[in-house]
Structures are given as C-alpha cells and as structure tokens.
Design a protein around this motif. Structure first.
Motif, short mmCIF file in Angstrom:
data_model
loop_
_atom_site.label_atom_id
_atom_site.label_comp_id
_atom_site.label_asym_id
_atom_site.label_seq_id
_atom_site.Cartn_x
_atom_site.Cartn_y
_atom_site.Cartn_z
N ASP A 107 0.83 -1.20 0.00
CA ASP A 107 0.00 0.00 0.00
C ASP A 107 0.86 1.26 0.00
O ASP A 107 2.05 1.22 0.35
N ASP A 108 0.26 2.37 -0.35
CA ASP A 108 0.91 3.67 -0.35
C ASP A 108 0.20 4.55 0.67
O ASP A 108 -0.81 5.16 0.38
N GLU A 151 -3.24 3.50 0.90
CA GLU A 151 -3.98 3.52 -0.36
C GLU A 151 -3.50 2.39 -1.27
O GLU A 151 -2.34 1.98 -1.23
N ALA A 154 -1.13 3.79 -6.78
CA ALA A 154 -0.45 3.66 -5.50
C ALA A 154 0.89 2.94 -5.68
O ALA A 154 1.92 3.35 -5.12
N ASP A 189 -9.63 -0.55 -3.43
CA ASP A 189 -10.44 0.10 -2.40
C ASP A 189 -9.83 0.00 -1.01
O ASP A 189 -10.51 0.21 -0.01
N GLY A 195 -7.90 1.97 0.54
CA GLY A 195 -7.88 3.23 1.27
C GLY A 195 -9.15 3.50 2.06
O GLY A 195 -9.13 4.26 3.03
N HIS A 196 -10.27 2.89 1.65
CA HIS A 196 -11.53 3.12 2.35
C HIS A 196 -11.66 2.25 3.60
O HIS A 196 -12.52 2.50 4.44
N SER A 217 -13.00 7.18 -9.68
CA SER A 217 -11.84 7.46 -8.83
C SER A 217 -10.54 7.40 -9.62
O SER A 217 -9.68 8.28 -9.50
N GLN A 226 -7.73 10.31 -10.46
CA GLN A 226 -6.30 10.18 -10.18
C GLN A 226 -5.47 10.45 -11.43
O GLN A 226 -4.44 11.13 -11.37
N GLY A 241 -13.41 10.91 -1.09
CA GLY A 241 -13.27 10.12 -2.31
C GLY A 241 -14.57 9.78 -3.01
O GLY A 241 -14.55 9.12 -4.04
N PRO A 288 -0.58 9.88 -1.97
CA PRO A 288 -2.05 9.91 -2.05
C PRO A 288 -2.66 11.17 -1.45
O PRO A 288 -3.62 11.71 -2.01
N ARG A 327 -5.07 11.53 -4.62
CA ARG A 327 -6.42 11.26 -4.12
C ARG A 327 -7.00 12.45 -3.37
O ARG A 327 -8.08 12.34 -2.80
#
Length: 787
Positions: free
Chosen positions: A87-88, A91, A96, A286, A288-289, A363, A367, A388, A569, A599
C-alpha cells in the motif's frame, strides 16, 4: 496500577477489533459486490461453446478444480497476503504502486518536481540499508529514459483496462442476474425481454450516480451479506442432496484429467473459468476506504468460503443432472420454490457490484487527471463527510452509452465473458509487474524473490490471458480496442502537457525584468489581487510577460500560483502551501505552491481564495518576525547566493500556527526544480525551505514592546495592503494555450500535437471551468506553444 493498565489495554484492543470487524462488514458492499456475483456466469461462460458437460463428469470436476485453485492462489495468496501489503500510505491501486516506485527511484515523468516534496509527512521512505542488488536495479531504471516511458505506459494500460472493466462488469453482472427469467418464460418471450430489462436496469443505475454512493451505500453491505449467505446455503444444500463426494474434485489431479480429455478446447475454455476472480483487484483498489485487516478478514472468513461452497454446489447438482447439458445456468441448481427470491437478490447484488466498479472508474480517472494523464473533466464531490466519493458527469454518460451498446451488440454471455475476462487479466498482469518492482525497490528484498513472485503468479495469469486472447474475434477485441484508444488519448495528453511545461521552463522571464517594470515604463499598479497560474515553481512565467506587454498594468498584490501534484495519495492541509516572496517586500509579489496528492480533493475557488489570503497573511507575519528575531540575535539573515542569483526568496511551509506568539525553528534545504526533458538541465534554485507547521524543535518567543517600531509599521502596512487588495477583488490570470509542433517534427508528433491534443483541449473542460473561476474575475492570456 498494573491491573488498571491491563484493563485499559484490553478495552483498547477490544475496541480496535470491534472497529476492524465493522470495517470488514462495510467492505462487503463496496469491495466484494463484483466478486460475489461471479457464480452467476462462470459455469455458463465456460460451457458456452468450447467444452461440453458429459456423463463422465470429468469436465465439470476439472472446471471446479480450476476454480478452487484459481480462487486460492490469486485472490487469497496473491492479493490478501502479498499485494495488499504494497500500500501507499494506506492507499491501493495501480497509481499507489506507481507512486511508491517513483518515490524510491527517479522514474517519474511528472513536471515541476522539488526536493521539498520529500519532506512531506506522507512521503515516507523506509530507512533500510540499500543493498548492492537493489541499487543496481534502481540505477538501471533511472539511467534509461525509455524505461521511464515504458513504466508509465504500463501503468496507463492497467488504468485503461480498469476503465474498460467499468464498461463490461455492469453489463455481464446485470445480464447474468436477469437471465434467471428464462426459466419462467417461454423462449420467444425471453429473447425479447432480456435485453430491454437489462438496458432499463443499467439506465436506472447510471441515472442515480449523481446522488452519490453514500446516499444508498448504507444498505449495500446487507445485500451482499444476504447474497453470500444465500449462495453458500444453496451450495451446501446441493452438496448434501446431490453429491457429497464432490469435494474430491478439489484435487489438482482433476485439472490434469480435464486437460487430458479436452486438450486445446479445455485451454480455450479457461477464458470462462478466469471470470471467477473478476473483482479481485477491487480488494487492492479500495484499500484506502478500509484497512488491510478488515479486507483480509472479510475475504478469508466469509467471501472465500461462500464462493467455494457455491461453486461446489453447482458442480454437485450438474454432476447428477445431465439433462440440462445445453442449458447450464446458475438458476437451474436453485430449487424452483426459491428461484424468484434468489432472482431478486441476484439482481440487487449485481447492481451493488456494478456500483462499486463504476465508483472505482470515477476514482481512477480523477487520479489520472491529477497526475496530468487525462483530459480535464468535471469532478463533483457528492459527500462532504466521506472522502473520495465523486461523480464525473461526462464519464458517467459515456459509460452508460457504452454499456447499452455492448448489451445490444453482444446479446449473449459468451461474448461478454470473453471481453470481461481479458480486461480482468490485463489489470492483474500489470499489478503483478508493478508489485515485483515494489518488492525490490520499496521492500528491499533480493531480486530473486521478486522474480519468483513474477514468474509464479505471472505464469498463471498469462495462461488465462492467452486463453482470452484467442477469443479476439468473439468479444475479446472490445477491451483491447478501448484500451488502445484510451492509452492513446492519455499518452498524447501527458506528452503535450510535459512539452508545454518544458517550453515554459525555457521561456521564463528573470526577476530583473519584473523589478524594472515601473511608472517610468508606463506600467501602473491597479487595486486588487492578481493570481497568475503557472506550472513553474521558480521564475516569472512567459504568459505574465505577454500579459503586461499587451496591457501595461498589473495588480497591487501579485501572486504566482503553482498548483501541482506530488506522488503521494494525500498532502496534509498543514503542509499543502509553500509560500515565499518574489523580489523585495515593497514589490508585494509572492509565490505560492499548492501541493495535492493524487487522491486529494481540490478546493473550489471561493475556499481557495480565502485560504490563500490567510496563508499569505500568516507568511507575512512569519517573515517579518523572522527578520526581527534575527536582528535581535545579531545573526546574519541576508539572502543566500542561490537566492540572489535566482531572485527567489525562501519558501515556507505554512501550517496552522499563531505567528503572533511563536516562531518555529528553521530547516534549511536546497530546492532544485527538476526537468523532465532529457535535452537540458535546470540550474535555477529556490533557496531554503522553512517548516512552519506545528514544530517539533524548540520555539523562539518574542514580543514587540514599541508600537512605533519601524518593522512593526512595515508589517502592519503590508497586511493592510493585502486586506485592501482582497476587498478590491481578485483576478485570475490563466493562459489560453494553443500548441503546435515545431517545424521538422515527425508525422506522428504533428498528428498527436496539432490535431490530437488541440482537439482534446478544445472539447474538454478548460482550467477556468475546473477551478470554477467566475467569468467576471477571469483574465485569459493567449499563448502559442511551439514544442
């Protein structure tokens, strides 16, 4: 005391688990809608043409074995246990991975990069020893310019396939759910009812997008949960009632028997089997959510077992019912008394799955636009509370038209499955390649580990991809055509944007030119604030010199604004603004660099204008207080040599702090503006960086006792000038550009720039529309870029 601490720790751990379980429940409606509806069409697509269900059951058991091991190896092993860790800052998704790689190796093609961006709190790099083999891989990537371009094209290809999946997933999901009507209607009525009902549901789905996912999202998770319970319960019933020995087909031995009997036709049927992992990429996209633990728990303990039971139940039913060999559908395995309730739940679940991929398409286009890889489109933020949640009108209606065209054009599950399967596998291949680079560059693992990851999962995905590719004439051409078109659009837009930036960099004006402007040359200063938008982070842009040449006047307060994207992000609000002076204080000219992540939600013009004035006032306070403190200490605070040569003063990261009470410790850092062109190097510097957010070092308190102190008078006068200019009004000075290829350019470049880019520029949103600038406050300066 120890007992109390232990109780507090246990309570905190309990609350943490409660939050994780709640997120896992919520992820069902957002992440797993598409994946959970795959049993509706996998067996039907697999047995559509290439292979037939026979009395020996070798085909159905072989397909079940393939489905089981594909679900186990790709979504479970690859995504849940490996890719989700890449992940970033929490995210996930293609961008990412790309941004993580760009931060660890200088392979980014984004313009106006600065060393100061690396001081962002979200620009974190793991401080691990850089092994020799990691350095060699990084140096190889950084050395060759074509590798930078190839990496970008790979990312754009994955992005375009995600957008293509946004067209195909709603079609195949809704069409498969509605196909349950064929068991309750005659063949003649069914053929005429299927297409209109599917199109009607799709039109309703896209027509409701402008309300935002959050308006109806609260019941998405219960629908998917009910659907998972439904398919797992039906699967368990079919296993017990029809064939309890079906679990033996999970052995890899049945895959070998499948290939031994079906040979080439079995390999071609893999294009239908791969649809069982449709939607797996959403787990990463998804991320990041939710959280890593929430997605891992939801898939491992609920979604994965439910899907396996559903596929086993279907196989158990088909292994004992060979009268339906010409009509293999999910609904034939559903008891007749339950078909209508299951049909309703299936349609609702397919709508949820379609909603998730549509939101994901919005989304990823946002980006792409943030990173300068997509033409400007209108982005509407449908929720003030949920980050988002966006809606893009143009893309929404284009997707709807394409979905209806695919439904009417293909009219059967076989072609839809072939098209959807190729798009899914292309995205997964891109993710596998990028994750391999992350393993080396970001995780600092030996290249042999990345190579094993690439070969193992890449070979599985290439096997499925090849099976989809041979169906080119049977539907697989659609995602390829869409991807080629979108990659061309995105690359042309990105290429021309970079060339425009390089032109501005070559033709910027020195500060001496600005200082020479005065009444003796007929230049006058008018009341108000002039915001000159530019991509440059230093120097005076050419469009401003053209503006002054044609209209010999500019505003009393002048701000050169650069709105730029950085490969992270999110940028914390306290670190978003870099502010500095341009020239002496008497000139009332400033530079403001506004940094956004890919983001981040961009501010509208009203909040941006008021926020900018506040940041300028904070900076003016800080700058005068810093000068006063330096004078009191007897320290030298004259501009550095780099500042004198470039005419730029120190830039400060303006955060939320009361400058009338405290002064933070300074952090000096040289900021080099980097060029993205391989033909020249940029030598201009922007001096030092001064961190002005909440300080971690010691504070220097000061007080001004003498109200008539000259510095206090000058400070007050500058702030009064700023407030008076704000009351007089703000003008937004933007460039209205026309780009053309220079003489001697190749035919490809002339077509791409003169026709492609200018066509996109004329037919897409202009910068004034994106910024929502009031027409009465807009000043456009015509510029011709010869690139």
């Amino acid at each position: 005391m120890d007992v109390e601490n232990e109780k507090c720790w246990q309570k905190s751990k309990k609350d943490s688990w409660r939050t994780t379980l709640l997120l896992a429940y919520q992820s069902l409606g957002v992440v797993y809608g598409d994946l959970s509806t795959s049993p509706l069409y996998v067996y039907r697509s697999t047995f559509a043409e290439d292979i037939q269900h026979s009395e020996t059951n070798e085909e159905i058991f072989g397909v079940l074995s393939f489905v089981f091991w594909t679900l186990t190896l790709v979504p479970l092993c690859k995504y849940v246990f490996i890719v989700l860790r890449a992940d970033d800052n929490g995210e996930g998704g293609t961008f990412a991975l790309y941004s993580s790689i760009c931060r660890h190796a200088k392979v980014s093609l984004l313009p106006n990069r600065q060393v100061a961006d690396e001081s962002l709190s979200t620009y974190k790099l793991e401080q691990l020893p850089d092994r020799e083999y990691n350095s060699k891989v990084r140096m190889l990537l950084e050395k060759y310019k074509f590798l930078h371009t190839a990496l970008l094209i790979l990312v754009l290809l994955g992005t375009c396939m995600v957008i293509g999946d946004g067209v195909l997933t709603p079609v195949i999901s809704v069409f498969s759910a509605v196909s349950g009507l064929e068991l309750s209607m005659s063949k003649g009525h069914h053929e005429y009812a299927m297409i209109p009902i599917t199109c009607f549901i799709l039109v309703c789905l896209f027509a409701l997008q402008h309300y935002g996912t959050h308006r109806v999202g609260f019941f998405f998770a219960p629908i998917v949960l009910v659907w998972l319970i439904c398919i797992s319960g039906l699967g368990l019933y079919n296993i017990i009632h029809w064939n309890p020995q079906v679990y033996q087909a999970l052995s890899p031995y049945y895959m070998l028997k499948f290939f031994k009997k079906t040979k080439k036709q079995g390999w071609m049927s893999l294009g239908g089997i791969l649809l069982c992992i449709t939607g797996s990429e959403a787990m990463f996209a998804d991320l990041g959510h939710f959280s890593y633990a929430a997605i891992q728990i939801a898939f491992t303990f609920l979604v994965y077992p439910a899907l396996i039971l559903a596929y086993m139940g279907q196989a158990a039913y088909l292994s004992k019912n060979h009268q339906n060999v010409d009509h293999i559908s999910y609904y034939v395995s559903v008891p007749e008394s339950l078909r209508w309730p299951v049909l309703v739940i299936a349609i609702l679940a397919s709508v949820v799955g379609s909603q998730a991929i549509i939101s994901g398409t919005f989304s990823i286009i946002n980006q792409s636009q943030s990173l300068g890889c997509f033409p400007r489109v209108k982005v509407v933020h449908t929720s003030d509370k949920i980050h988002g949640q966006i809606y893009i009108p143009e893309i929404n209606w284009i997707l709807m038209i394409l979905c209806i065209a695919v439904t009417i054009g293909f009219r059967d599950i076989k072609h839809m499955g072939n098209a959807s399967g190729l798009a899914v596998m292309a995205v997964m291949l891109v993710t596998t390649c990028l994750t391999s680079l992350v393993i080396i560059l970001c995780w600092h693992k030996p290249p042999i580990i990345a190579l094993c990851f690439l070969l193992f999962f890449g070979s599985i995905e290439l096997l499925y991809f090849s099976a989809s590719l041979v169906k080119f004439l049977e539907g697989a051409w659609l995602p390829i055509l869409l991807a080629l078109f979108l990659v061309t659009v995105m690359f042309v837009w990105h290429y021309a944007t970079i060339k425009k930036y390089e032109y501005d960099l070559h033709n910027k004006v020195s500060l001496e030119w600005l200082l020479a402007l005065g009444p003796t040359l007929g230049i006058c200063r008018v009341p108000g604030i002039g915001l000159v938008f530019t991509d440059l982070t230093s120097g005076i842009p050419a469009n401003f010199s053209r503006f002054v040449t044609n209209l010999p006047a500019f505003h009393r307060v002048l701000v050169f604004v650069c709105v730029k994207s950085v490969p992270v992000p999110f940028v914390p609000p306290a670190e978003r603004y870099l502010v500095g002076r341009v020239g002496p204080a008497s000139l009332r000219a400033y530079r403001c660099i506004v940094r956004y992540g890919y983001r981040d939600v961009h501010q509208d013009v009203d909040s941006f204008e008021s926020d900018l004035v506040k940041r300028l006032a904070d900076f003016i306070h800080y700058d005068w207080c810093r000068s006063q403190t330096s004078t009191d200490r007897g320290t030298d605070d004259h501009p550095s040599a780099s500042e004198r040569s470039s005419g730029e003063h120190r830039l400060a990261v303006v955060g939320n702090i009361d400058f009338t009470r405290s002064l933070v410790f300074e952090v000096d850092e040289s900021m080099q503006q980097e060029s993205v062109s391989c033909g020249f190097q940029t030598v201009e510097s922007i001096g030092d960086i001064i961190e002005m957010s909440t300080p971690k070092e010691r504070r220097v308190r000061f007080a001004i006792d003498d109200p008539e102190d000259p510095s206090e008078v000058q400070l007050r006068q500058e702030l009064e000038d700023l407030m008076a200019a704000q009351q007089s009004g703000t003008a937004f000075i933007l460039g209205h550009s026309h780009v053309k290829a220079k003489q001697g350019s190749s035919v490809f470049k002339r077509i791409a720039v003169n026709f492609g880019y200018n066509f996109l520029r004329r037919n897409c949103r202009g910068p004034d529309v994106v910024l929502k600038v009031p027409p009465a406050s807009l000043l456009e300066v015509g510029m011709v870029y010869v690139v």
